[in-house]
Write a protein that holds these residues in place. Sequence first.
Motif, PDB file in Angstrom:
ATOM      1  N   ASP A  20       0.794  -1.230   0.000  1.00 56.92           N
ATOM      2  CA  ASP A  20       0.000   0.000   0.000  1.00 56.92           C
ATOM      3  C   ASP A  20       0.826   1.280   0.000  1.00 56.92           C
ATOM      4  O   ASP A  20       0.427   2.273  -0.596  1.00 56.92           O
ATOM      5  N   ASP A  21       2.004   1.279   0.647  1.00 63.56           N
ATOM      6  CA  ASP A  21       2.763   2.533   0.736  1.00 63.56           C
ATOM      7  C   ASP A  21       4.266   2.383   0.496  1.00 63.56           C
ATOM      8  O   ASP A  21       4.994   3.367   0.531  1.00 63.56           O
ATOM      9  N   GLY A  22       4.739   1.183   0.243  1.00 64.74           N
ATOM     10  CA  GLY A  22       6.149   0.973  -0.071  1.00 64.74           C
ATOM     11  C   GLY A  22       7.094   0.980   1.112  1.00 64.74           C
ATOM     12  O   GLY A  22       8.305   0.876   0.945  1.00 64.74           O
ATOM     13  N   ILE A  23       6.561   1.072   2.325  1.00 70.37           N
ATOM     14  CA  ILE A  23       7.407   1.091   3.508  1.00 70.37           C
ATOM     15  C   ILE A  23       8.047  -0.286   3.713  1.00 70.37           C
ATOM     16  O   ILE A  23       7.429  -1.317   3.484  1.00 70.37           O
ATOM     17  N   VAL A  24       9.290  -0.271   4.157  1.00 71.75           N
ATOM     18  CA  VAL A  24      10.062  -1.500   4.327  1.00 71.75           C
ATOM     19  C   VAL A  24       9.411  -2.449   5.329  1.00 71.75           C
ATOM     20  O   VAL A  24       8.817  -2.031   6.313  1.00 71.75           O
ATOM     21  N   THR A  25       9.530  -3.737   5.037  1.00 70.91           N
ATOM     22  CA  THR A  25       9.205  -4.794   5.990  1.00 70.91           C
ATOM     23  C   THR A  25      10.427  -5.698   6.071  1.00 70.91           C
ATOM     24  O   THR A  25      11.182  -5.844   5.099  1.00 70.91           O
ATOM     25  N   LEU A  26      10.638  -6.282   7.202  1.00 71.31           N
ATOM     26  CA  LEU A  26      11.794  -7.137   7.438  1.00 71.31           C
ATOM     27  C   LEU A  26      11.375  -8.588   7.279  1.00 71.31           C
ATOM     28  O   LEU A  26      10.523  -9.087   8.010  1.00 71.31           O
ATOM     29  N   LEU A  27      11.969  -9.264   6.316  1.00 71.80           N
ATOM     30  CA  LEU A  27      11.674 -10.672   6.079  1.00 71.80           C
ATOM     31  C   LEU A  27      12.542 -11.585   6.944  1.00 71.80           C
ATOM     32  O   LEU A  27      12.086 -12.640   7.372  1.00 71.80           O
ATOM     33  N   GLU A  28      13.795 -11.169   7.141  1.00 73.05           N
ATOM     34  CA  GLU A  28      14.745 -12.029   7.839  1.00 73.05           C
ATOM     35  C   GLU A  28      15.604 -11.209   8.804  1.00 73.05           C
ATOM     36  O   GLU A  28      16.554 -10.560   8.389  1.00 73.05           O
ATOM     37  N   PRO A  29      15.261 -11.219  10.096  1.00 75.49           N
ATOM     38  CA  PRO A  29      16.021 -10.431  11.063  1.00 75.49           C
ATOM     39  C   PRO A  29      17.423 -10.981  11.361  1.00 75.49           C
ATOM     40  O   PRO A  29      18.271 -10.269  11.871  1.00 75.49           O
ATOM     41  N   SER A  30      17.668 -12.232  11.020  1.00 71.06           N
ATOM     42  CA  SER A  30      18.993 -12.842  11.208  1.00 71.06           C
ATOM     43  C   SER A  30      19.416 -13.487   9.890  1.00 71.06           C
ATOM     44  O   SER A  30      19.358 -14.711   9.729  1.00 71.06           O
ATOM     45  N   PRO A  31      19.850 -12.667   8.926  1.00 69.92           N
ATOM     46  CA  PRO A  31      20.148 -13.199   7.590  1.00 69.92           C
ATOM     47  C   PRO A  31      21.374 -14.106   7.570  1.00 69.92           C
ATOM     48  O   PRO A  31      22.263 -14.007   8.419  1.00 69.92           O
ATOM     49  N   ALA A  32      21.398 -14.955   6.559  1.00 72.42           N
ATOM     50  CA  ALA A  32      22.521 -15.870   6.354  1.00 72.42           C
ATOM     51  C   ALA A  32      23.788 -15.080   6.042  1.00 72.42           C
ATOM     52  O   ALA A  32      23.747 -13.955   5.539  1.00 72.42           O
ATOM     53  N   ALA A  33      24.917 -15.683   6.324  1.00 74.95           N
ATOM     54  CA  ALA A  33      26.216 -15.023   6.151  1.00 74.95           C
ATOM     55  C   ALA A  33      26.448 -14.554   4.721  1.00 74.95           C
ATOM     56  O   ALA A  33      27.111 -13.539   4.507  1.00 74.95           O
ATOM     57  N   ASP A  34      25.889 -15.254   3.749  1.00 73.49           N
ATOM     58  CA  ASP A  34      26.148 -14.884   2.355  1.00 73.49           C
ATOM     59  C   ASP A  34      25.467 -13.583   1.926  1.00 73.49           C
ATOM     60  O   ASP A  34      25.780 -13.062   0.860  1.00 73.49           O
ATOM     61  N   VAL A  35      24.582 -13.031   2.732  1.00 70.14           N
ATOM     62  CA  VAL A  35      23.964 -11.736   2.406  1.00 70.14           C
ATOM     63  C   VAL A  35      24.401 -10.616   3.360  1.00 70.14           C
ATOM     64  O   VAL A  35      23.952  -9.484   3.224  1.00 70.14           O
ATOM     65  N   HIS A  36      25.302 -10.899   4.271  1.00 74.00           N
ATOM     66  CA  HIS A  36      25.764  -9.874   5.213  1.00 74.00           C
ATOM     67  C   HIS A  36      26.353  -8.666   4.494  1.00 74.00           C
ATOM     68  O   HIS A  36      26.097  -7.526   4.879  1.00 74.00           O
ATOM     69  N   ALA A  37      27.154  -8.888   3.459  1.00 75.50           N
ATOM     70  CA  ALA A  37      27.784  -7.773   2.742  1.00 75.50           C
ATOM     71  C   ALA A  37      26.727  -6.878   2.114  1.00 75.50           C
ATOM     72  O   ALA A  37      26.845  -5.645   2.161  1.00 75.50           O
ATOM     73  N   ALA A  38      25.683  -7.453   1.547  1.00 74.61           N
ATOM     74  CA  ALA A  38      24.613  -6.653   0.940  1.00 74.61           C
ATOM     75  C   ALA A  38      23.880  -5.840   1.999  1.00 74.61           C
ATOM     76  O   ALA A  38      23.584  -4.659   1.806  1.00 74.61           O
ATOM     77  N   VAL A  39      23.603  -6.451   3.141  1.00 74.85           N
ATOM     78  CA  VAL A  39      22.914  -5.743   4.219  1.00 74.85           C
ATOM     79  C   VAL A  39      23.790  -4.614   4.748  1.00 74.85           C
ATOM     80  O   VAL A  39      23.319  -3.506   4.983  1.00 74.85           O
ATOM     81  N   ARG A  40      25.072  -4.884   4.887  1.00 80.17           N
ATOM     82  CA  ARG A  40      25.991  -3.825   5.349  1.00 80.17           C
ATOM     83  C   ARG A  40      26.056  -2.694   4.333  1.00 80.17           C
ATOM     84  O   ARG A  40      26.138  -1.525   4.700  1.00 80.17           O
ATOM     85  N   GLY A  41      26.011  -3.015   3.051  1.00 82.08           N
ATOM     86  CA  GLY A  41      25.990  -1.976   2.022  1.00 82.08           C
ATOM     87  C   GLY A  41      24.744  -1.126   2.127  1.00 82.08           C
ATOM     88  O   GLY A  41      24.788   0.098   1.981  1.00 82.08           O
ATOM     89  N   GLN A  42      23.612  -1.751   2.404  1.00 78.86           N
ATOM     90  CA  GLN A  42      22.371  -0.998   2.582  1.00 78.86           C
ATOM     91  C   GLN A  42      22.435  -0.163   3.852  1.00 78.86           C
ATOM     92  O   GLN A  42      21.983   0.973   3.884  1.00 78.86           O
ATOM     93  N   GLU A  43      23.037  -0.701   4.886  1.00 76.32           N
ATOM     94  CA  GLU A  43      23.182   0.046   6.131  1.00 76.32           C
ATOM     95  C   GLU A  43      24.002   1.312   5.884  1.00 76.32           C
ATOM     96  O   GLU A  43      23.645   2.394   6.352  1.00 76.32           O
ATOM     97  N   ASP A  44      25.081   1.191   5.119  1.00 78.43           N
ATOM     98  CA  ASP A  44      25.906   2.360   4.803  1.00 78.43           C
ATOM     99  C   ASP A  44      25.108   3.396   4.029  1.00 78.43           C
ATOM    100  O   ASP A  44      25.185   4.587   4.306  1.00 78.43           O
ATOM    101  N   ALA A  45      24.309   2.957   3.061  1.00 75.60           N
ATOM    102  CA  ALA A  45      23.482   3.886   2.288  1.00 75.60           C
ATOM    103  C   ALA A  45      22.459   4.575   3.182  1.00 75.60           C
ATOM    104  O   ALA A  45      22.234   5.783   3.079  1.00 75.60           O
ATOM    105  N   ASP A  46      21.843   3.825   4.074  1.00 75.16           N
ATOM    106  CA  ASP A  46      20.832   4.404   4.959  1.00 75.16           C
ATOM    107  C   ASP A  46      21.440   5.352   5.988  1.00 75.16           C
ATOM    108  O   ASP A  46      20.803   6.311   6.389  1.00 75.16           O
TER     109      ASP A  46
END
Length: 68
Positions: free
Chosen positions: A29-55
């Motif tokens: 309805d509004d595009g607001i973020v939802t969290l699918l995985e609060p404890s992501p697998a190690a193979d996506v940590h770099a992507a999450v950290r990249g998003q954290e830096d952008a945010d």
Amino acid sequence: MKVNVDQGRCCGAGQCVLIAPEVFDQRDDDGIVTLLEPSPAADVHAAVRGQEDADQQENQLLRPGPVP
């Protein structure tokens, strides 16, 4: 890694979903973020950290959580 989001600071641009779709989604309805995985697998940590830096520069959407 533990991920937390602050929906009140989300602008709904969807960059987090593009960077780490395994971890983030958006409400239809509004595009607001939802969290699918609060404890992501190690193979996506770099992507999450990249998003954290952008945010950090944009709106402080992601909040650091405890690292196991």
